[in-house]
Design a protein around this motif. Structure first.
Motif: not given
Length: 286
Positions: A192-202, A258-260
């Motif tokens: 998943r590393r190339h996905l957007p950070i918010p999507e990874q974070g969720r 800390n955000r996610w």
């Protein structure tokens, strides 16, 4: 409890055959028609035993062991146990505690005979007779030995002490389970590393939240914090591999984490609080 018998049951022969021995024709007809469905959606016939990891396996194990194990142990405890005896079972994993060592040995021998009648066997490597508890810990320390531990339902159970020096049973996340979970997360983060950070974070937040929902028990705070820290380390490593010129510093990474990610904190009360029931009069829960 001084002696604990830690038993992991291996269902080597069929649950269907055992249900026939219990004379339950309706259940036998239903269970005999069962197969199993793989991850690819294919169906296969299951003539004996239960598929490893299948959702139906837990149900069948509970139905079968209720007659083979639960009722038998209840009768044995009521008629033959001279000291304290406690039994905890979940599906095909169970722990039996005895006050006296001789009763633990007798129980193990009788249990092997009991299971043999129904075509069952105990796992040879995961069936242990150990010395565990308040007095066992003190005696082993006097002999210069560490108190023994055992694993049950993903936790390592150890002999510990409260702040005022009294005995308590502490539960820590099993190292084996924790390493296996981190390996799964590492592989999935690479994918998943190339996905957007918010999507990874969720996605990662749901994984960490699920881990904490089970393992965030009292006395396990250091382990769940170490798990969260290791998840952040793997996440940073995966993000840095998205580019050869990555400038993802630890300061920025901690802001993202800390955000996610939920913070590691104890979510469950102690058993003495959770199961503290106060009744009056002729309450049915007495």
């Amino acid at each position: 409890m001084t002696y604990f018998l830690v038993l992991l049951l291996a269902l080597l022969l069929g649950v269907v055959a055992g249900l026939r021995a219990l004379s339950a024709p309706a259940v036998v007809a239903w269970a005999g028609a069962l197969g199993w469905i793989g991850l690819d959606g294919t169906w296969a016939q299951c003539d004996e035993g239960t598929p490893q990891g299948a959702s139906i396996s837990t149900l069948l194990a509970n139905v079968y062991l209720h007659y083979v194990f639960d009722l038998w142990v209840h009768q044995l405890r009521r008629r033959h146990a001279s000291g304290h005896m406690v039994v905890t079972r979940f599906a095909d994993d169970f722990v039996v505690g005895f006050e006296f060592r001789r009763e633990a040995r007798w129980f193990l021998a009788d249990l092997r005979e009991r299971f043999a009648k129904f075509g069952l066997d105990l796992h040879p490597e995961k069936t242990r007779l150990i010395e565990f508890g308040r007095f066992a810990a003190e005696r082993r320390r006097m002999r210069g030995r560490k108190p023994e531990t055992f694993e049950f339902l993903g936790f390592t159970h150890i002999c510990a002490k409260t702040r005022d020096g009294r005995f308590k049973l502490a539960r820590l996340t099993s190292k084996k389970r924790m390493r296996a979970k981190l390996r799964e997360i590492k592989v999935e983060l690479r994918r998943r590393r190339h996905l957007p950070i918010p999507e990874q974070g969720r996605w990662l937040a749901s994984v960490v939240r699920g881990h904490l929902a089970y393992y965030a028990v009292p006395d396990d705070a250091l382990t769940i914090r170490a798990f969260r820290a290791r998840v952040i380390w793997h996440w940073r490593k995966a993000l840095r591999r998205r580019s050869q010129r990555s400038n993802l510093t630890w300061k920025r990474m901690l802001r993202i984490a800390n955000r996610w990610l939920p913070f590691a904190r104890t979510l469950h009360p102690r058993p003495s609080v959770r199961f503290d029931a106060r009744t009056q009069g002729r309450s049915p829960v007495r």
